[in-house]
Design a protein around this motif. Structure first.
Motif, short mmCIF file in Angstrom:
data_model
loop_
_atom_site.label_atom_id
_atom_site.label_comp_id
_atom_site.label_asym_id
_atom_site.label_seq_id
_atom_site.Cartn_x
_atom_site.Cartn_y
_atom_site.Cartn_z
N ALA A 126 0.83 -1.20 0.00
CA ALA A 126 0.00 0.00 0.00
C ALA A 126 0.86 1.25 0.00
N VAL A 127 0.38 2.28 -0.71
CA VAL A 127 0.96 3.61 -0.59
C VAL A 127 -0.11 4.47 0.06
N TYR A 128 0.25 5.12 1.17
CA TYR A 128 -0.71 5.97 1.86
C TYR A 128 -0.31 7.43 1.70
N PHE A 129 -1.20 8.23 1.07
CA PHE A 129 -0.98 9.66 0.88
C PHE A 129 -1.69 10.38 2.02
N GLU A 130 -0.89 10.93 2.93
CA GLU A 130 -1.44 11.46 4.17
C GLU A 130 -2.37 12.66 3.96
N LYS A 131 -1.95 13.59 3.13
CA LYS A 131 -2.75 14.80 2.91
C LYS A 131 -4.11 14.48 2.32
N GLU A 132 -4.15 13.56 1.35
CA GLU A 132 -5.40 13.22 0.67
C GLU A 132 -6.16 12.08 1.34
N HIS A 133 -5.56 11.45 2.37
CA HIS A 133 -6.16 10.30 3.06
C HIS A 133 -6.51 9.18 2.07
N ILE A 134 -5.57 8.84 1.21
CA ILE A 134 -5.79 7.80 0.20
C ILE A 134 -4.87 6.63 0.46
N ASN A 135 -5.48 5.44 0.52
CA ASN A 135 -4.74 4.18 0.60
C ASN A 135 -4.92 3.47 -0.74
N GLY A 141 -8.88 3.88 -4.42
CA GLY A 141 -7.56 4.48 -4.34
C GLY A 141 -6.99 4.92 -5.67
N GLU A 142 -6.98 4.03 -6.64
CA GLU A 142 -6.34 4.35 -7.92
C GLU A 142 -7.09 5.45 -8.67
N MET A 143 -8.41 5.43 -8.60
CA MET A 143 -9.18 6.46 -9.29
C MET A 143 -8.86 7.85 -8.72
N LEU A 144 -8.83 7.96 -7.39
CA LEU A 144 -8.53 9.25 -6.76
C LEU A 144 -7.11 9.69 -7.07
#
Length: 202
Positions: A126-135, A141-144
């Protein structure tokens, strides 16, 4: 990363290799600044320190490493040595979770970013983008990431075009651009004009 923001918990059920045999999730962080100035260097140190503390605050995680690129653009993956080393360690099965501040810190080139994310998804990383809250292991996840990544790439392109336009206009007005921060013998005065530094002139 602002201490006043409410932290949104990361869903980790999909990341754990085997729920029946729980083991610590091997977490890594990726940080980047696009300038090699002193202020940016201190910003990089602060980001590295933040993620060490962030991982330490999660007892179910263990820190593998903090990968950091200093003074590197996010649009060219080939020049980002630490980012590529991160991907290599993921390919080698050393990492379960990648933490990063935002999509724009991870990459501003949407096709390269999606290619990297899909390779990691195939390995259940998993890659977690903290600012966007995306896992990226979650269904949306991929769409966002695609939508926001395209925006980041467009912002980078616009910034480059605006910078180029400004330089051309200054040249047209007879204003010569010289970087004096690493330039011996000259400096700039208050009017932005070149001025001799006597002690460096010889």
């Amino acid at each position: 990363m602002n201490g006043h923001e409410e932290e949104k918990p990361i869903k980790i059920t999909e990341i754990a290799p085997n729920p029946k045999e729980p083991k610590k999730i091997r977490a890594a962080a990726y940080v980047r600044v696009s300038s090699d100035k002193d202020a940016a260097f201190h910003s990089l140190e602060a980001q590295e320190d933040y993620y060490r503390k962030y991982v330490a605050a999660h007892p179910e995680w263990e820190l593998v490493a903090v990968f950091s690129d200093n003074g590197i653009s996010g649009t060219d993956m080939r020049k980002r040595d630490e980012f590529n080393r991160l991907l290599q360690d993921c390919e080698a099965g050393k990492i379960d979770l990648v933490l990063t501040k935002s999509i724009s810190r991870f990459a501003r080139n949407t096709p390269d970013m999606l290619n990297a994310i899909r390779k990691l998804q195939a390995k259940k990383i998993a890659v977690y983008f903290e600012k966007e809250h995306i896992n990226t292991l979650e269904n949306t996840g991929e769409m966002l990431v695609t939508i926001l990544g395209s925006q980041a790439q467009e912002e980078s392109r616009n910034l480059s075009e605006n910078t180029h336009w400004g330089i051309v206009r200054r040249f047209e007005n007879g204003e010569v651009i010289v970087n004096c921060s690493r330039f011996m013998g000259y400096t700039r005065n208050e009017d932005g004009e070149l001025e001799i530094v006597p002690e460096e002139a010889e």
